[in-house]
Enzyme design. Structure first.
Site, PDB file in Angstrom:
ATOM      1  N   ASP A  31      40.604 -63.497 -30.782  1.00  0.00           N
ATOM      2  CA  ASP A  31      40.484 -63.622 -32.440  1.00  0.00           C
ATOM      3  C   ASP A  31      39.859 -62.719 -33.158  1.00  0.00           C
ATOM      4  O   ASP A  31      39.158 -62.211 -32.628  1.00  0.00           O
ATOM      5  CB  ASP A  31      40.095 -65.158 -32.869  1.00  0.00           C
ATOM      6  N   GLY A  32      40.093 -62.915 -34.287  1.00  0.00           N
ATOM      7  CA  GLY A  32      38.993 -61.765 -35.015  1.00  0.00           C
ATOM      8  C   GLY A  32      37.832 -62.331 -35.735  1.00  0.00           C
ATOM      9  O   GLY A  32      37.803 -63.685 -35.244  1.00  0.00           O
ATOM     10  N   ALA A  33      37.710 -62.096 -36.406  1.00  0.00           N
ATOM     11  CA  ALA A  33      35.903 -62.282 -37.479  1.00  0.00           C
ATOM     12  C   ALA A  33      35.570 -61.742 -38.744  1.00  0.00           C
ATOM     13  O   ALA A  33      36.133 -60.560 -38.682  1.00  0.00           O
ATOM     14  CB  ALA A  33      34.912 -62.340 -36.354  1.00  0.00           C
ATOM     15  N   ASP A  34      35.289 -62.564 -39.511  1.00  0.00           N
ATOM     16  CA  ASP A  34      35.197 -61.824 -40.780  1.00  0.00           C
ATOM     17  C   ASP A  34      33.632 -60.973 -40.976  1.00  0.00           C
ATOM     18  O   ASP A  34      33.391 -60.282 -41.472  1.00  0.00           O
ATOM     19  CB  ASP A  34      34.873 -63.233 -41.998  1.00  0.00           C
TER      20      ASP A  34
ATOM     21  N   GLY B 215      38.476 -66.521 -43.362  1.00  0.00           N
ATOM     22  CA  GLY B 215      39.013 -65.564 -44.351  1.00  0.00           C
ATOM     23  C   GLY B 215      40.277 -66.109 -44.220  1.00  0.00           C
ATOM     24  O   GLY B 215      40.742 -65.344 -45.932  1.00  0.00           O
TER      25      GLY B 215
ATOM     26  N   GLU C 163      41.569 -72.588 -35.313  1.00  0.00           N
ATOM     27  CA  GLU C 163      40.426 -71.495 -34.401  1.00  0.00           C
ATOM     28  C   GLU C 163      39.388 -71.759 -34.095  1.00  0.00           C
ATOM     29  O   GLU C 163      39.198 -71.612 -32.550  1.00  0.00           O
ATOM     30  CB  GLU C 163      39.989 -69.982 -35.259  1.00  0.00           C
TER      31      GLU C 163
ATOM     32  N   LYS D 240      32.688 -55.302 -39.462  1.00  0.00           N
ATOM     33  CA  LYS D 240      32.637 -56.311 -39.609  1.00  0.00           C
ATOM     34  C   LYS D 240      30.883 -56.787 -38.593  1.00  0.00           C
ATOM     35  O   LYS D 240      30.780 -57.666 -38.517  1.00  0.00           O
ATOM     36  CB  LYS D 240      34.028 -57.335 -38.452  1.00  0.00           C
TER      37      LYS D 240
HETATM   38  C1  5RP Z   1      41.336 -66.415 -39.874  1.00  0.00           C
HETATM   39  C2  5RP Z   1      39.908 -65.734 -39.245  1.00  0.00           C
HETATM   40  C3  5RP Z   1      40.184 -64.559 -39.300  1.00  0.00           C
HETATM   41  O1  5RP Z   1      40.153 -63.945 -38.018  1.00  0.00           O
HETATM   42  C4  5RP Z   1      39.027 -63.125 -39.883  1.00  0.00           C
HETATM   43  O2  5RP Z   1      39.425 -63.945 -41.553  1.00  0.00           O
HETATM   44  C5  5RP Z   1      39.610 -61.724 -39.505  1.00  0.00           C
HETATM   45  O3  5RP Z   1      40.481 -61.654 -40.481  1.00  0.00           O
HETATM   46  P1  5RP Z   1      40.753 -59.785 -39.843  1.00  0.00           P
HETATM   47  O4  5RP Z   1      41.001 -59.473 -38.951  1.00  0.00           O
HETATM   48  O5  5RP Z   1      42.709 -59.603 -40.982  1.00  0.00           O
HETATM   49  O6  5RP Z   1      40.097 -59.317 -41.516  1.00  0.00           O
HETATM   50  O7  5RP Z   1      38.626 -65.940 -39.863  1.00  0.00           O
HETATM   51  O8  5RP Z   1      40.511 -67.575 -40.672  1.00  0.00           O
END
Ligand code: 5RP
Length: 224
Positions: free
Chosen positions: A86-89, A101, A108, A126
């Site tokens: 997964d990604g993160a902000d 975000g 998630e 990030k």
């Molecule tokens: C979605 C999230 C995303 O993982 C986070 O916002 C990162 O998104 P991106 O890779 O577009 O910057 O938590 O709820």
């Protein structure tokens, strides 16, 4: 593709190193994860990865995965996930995260919590010393005012995310805090009646964070 998009892409592609045949995968949400899904789809299509099944964390990820031919299942069918990507902000030095975000943090967090391994993919922007991202708080519409009041009492400044409903049909209050003590705040916000989940991940932290840099380098950081 600009350097930032390339940084996301190389982090996402590096995460494929941790995917093995037969794995049940948690599929996160966001623009960085999209690159992971594309790479995963290519590997499956090319026959390099076999019998992989994905559990999508959002409707958007579900749609993209289907288009890419990634086999999918639900959490009811597989409640143990081998690896969640997964990604993160924002990511701090202790691997606490702020997510949401994209508004998918509730699902998630469920997927990450059900996963044996959790890998986060981010670009270099990030990584932070101190969180500044407003904490996304998913709230039942019915309780908006009451939750806003309590977030203010806790020192937060909540702002309704305009024209947005989560996959579960709830609103998001993006809440700015001057100081974020991740563990305390994650628990306290969730104690407010009407809150479903907030975007602080301090209890389910990733074991690895893969960081893509704008100069083309990629680094895998391990949690101590
Ligand atoms: C979605 C999230 C995303 O993982 C986070 O916002 C990162 O998104 P991106 O890779 O577009 O910057 O938590 O709820």
């Amino acid at each position: 593709m600009n350097n930032l998009e390339n940084a996301k892409k190389i982090a996402a592609e590096k995460a494929l190193d941790f995917v093995e045949n037969g794995m049940v995968l948690g599929l996160g949400t966001g623009s960085t994860v999209k690159y992971f899904l594309e790479a995963l789809g290519r590997e499956i299509k090319g026959g390099n990865l076999k019998e992989v099944i994905g559990i999508p964390s959002s409707k958007n990820t579900e749609r993209i995965s289907r288009e890419l031919g990634i086999p999918l299942a639900t959490l009811d069918e597989y409640h143990e996930i081998d690896l969640d990507v997964d990604g993160a902000d924002e990511v701090d030095e202790k691997f606490n995260l702020i997510k949401g975000g994209g508004g998918a943090h509730t699902r998630e967090k469920i997927v990450a919590t059900a996963s044996k391994k959790f890998v986060v993919i981010v670009d270099e922007r990030k990584l932070v010393g101190k969180f500044t991202f407003p904490v996304p708080v998913e709230v039942l519409k019915f309780s908006k005012k009451l939750v806003e009041d309590q977030l203010r009492e806790m020192g937060g400044v909540p702002k309704l995310r305009e024209n947005f409903l989560t996959d579960e049909g709830n609103i998001i209050l993006d809440t700015k805090f001057l100081v974020i003590q991740a563990e305390k705040l994650e628990v306290r916000i969730n104690e407010i009646s009407g809150v479903l989940e907030n975007g602080i991940f301090s209890r389910r932290k990733p074991e690895k964070v893969v960081v893509g840099y704008r100069d083309g380098k990629v680094k895998v950081m391990e949690r101590k």
